[in-house]
Design a protein around this motif. Structure first.
Motif, PDB file in Angstrom:
ATOM      1  N   SER A  91      -5.095   4.799   7.682  1.00  0.00           N
ATOM      2  CA  SER A  91      -4.860   4.842   6.235  1.00  0.00           C
ATOM      3  C   SER A  91      -6.144   4.573   5.465  1.00  0.00           C
ATOM      4  O   SER A  91      -6.428   5.210   4.451  1.00  0.00           O
ATOM      5  CB  SER A  91      -3.788   3.809   5.850  1.00  0.00           C
ATOM      6  N   PRO A 107      -1.727   6.385   2.641  1.00  0.00           N
ATOM      7  CA  PRO A 107      -0.890   5.953   3.765  1.00  0.00           C
ATOM      8  C   PRO A 107      -0.841   7.010   4.867  1.00  0.00           C
ATOM      9  O   PRO A 107      -0.607   8.181   4.592  1.00  0.00           O
ATOM     10  CB  PRO A 107       0.495   5.752   3.128  1.00  0.00           C
ATOM     11  N   ALA A 108      -1.096   6.586   6.074  1.00  0.00           N
ATOM     12  CA  ALA A 108      -1.134   7.519   7.206  1.00  0.00           C
ATOM     13  C   ALA A 108       0.171   7.465   7.991  1.00  0.00           C
ATOM     14  O   ALA A 108       0.879   6.458   7.996  1.00  0.00           O
ATOM     15  CB  ALA A 108      -2.304   7.183   8.118  1.00  0.00           C
TER      16      ALA A 108
END
Length: 217
Positions: A84, A90-91
């Protein structure tokens, strides 16, 4: 009374230190295990770079870095936080690129983070011939001598199955099993057995406590 018991343990275990055969020390065991672990890391980095370039030929060459080994239970959270940070959003593990990103950016971020914070499990098989020689000396010399100091017997006809059992020990909620769950000691009273387990060197736990290598790129 406690002082007398302490003195008795010191006298009884005068020969309870671990034994290192000529040219084989615990430091050499640590070096052998470190070489194997570092080799796994470099092999993984090379394979990852190759796979990414095969999938995205235009993706840039990667500069892998190492920060620290991570406990498996903390690995997912550390990986997501790292990815992220690299993406600036946000990953999601295995996620797709979003508008404004190159198609390989999420995979590259994840690959770099997997190698910067790799998970380490004590169940990795890292032992080699140096470790086997060191363990053989502990099982045939150091440990039997210490057991005899408490009036017991430890007869190991073939150390190879014991060495395999040490390497293959499963973990429990309390950590790795110690040597006393693998070998059978006879002729020791319950009171002496407790003192023996504290005083005698445990080659299995000694290997578990070896420091992990720092990978310097």
């Amino acid at each position: 009374m406690r002082a007398l018991l302490g003195a008795a343990l010191v006298i009884a275990c005068g020969g309870c230190s671990s034994v290192e055969p000529p040219s084989v020390s615990l430091e050499l065991v640590a070096a052998e295990r470190a070489e194997r672990l570092v080799g796994l890391w470099f092999d993984s980095a090379q394979a990852t770079q190759r796979d990414l370039r095969e999938q995205w030929p235009d993706s840039p060459p990667l500069q892998f870095e190492f920060t620290e080994w991570v406990e498996p239970s903390d690995y997912r959270a550390r990986l997501l936080a790292c990815a992220s940070e690299r993406l600036g959003r946000p990953a999601e593990l295995g996620g797709e690129a979003i508008a404004g990103e190159d198609p390989w950016e999420p995979a590259v971020a994840e690959a770099l983070c997997r190698h910067e914070f790799p998970p380490f499990s004590s169940e990795f098989s890292l032992g080699g011939p140096i470790e086997a020689r060191w363990l053989d000396a502990q099982l045939t010399t150091a440990l039997p001598a210490c057991v005899r100091a408490f009036g017991g017997r430890l007869d190991i006809a073939d150390t190879r199955p014991i060495i395999d059992a040490i390497r293959d020990r499963p973990s429990s909620s309390e950590g790795r099993r110690d040597i006393w769950s693998i070998i059978a000691v006879t002729g020791v009273t319950a009171l002496d057995r407790a003192a023996m387990r504290v005083a005698c060197p445990d080659p299995a736990l000694a290997i578990d406590q070896l420091p992990l290598p720092v990978i310097d790129r």
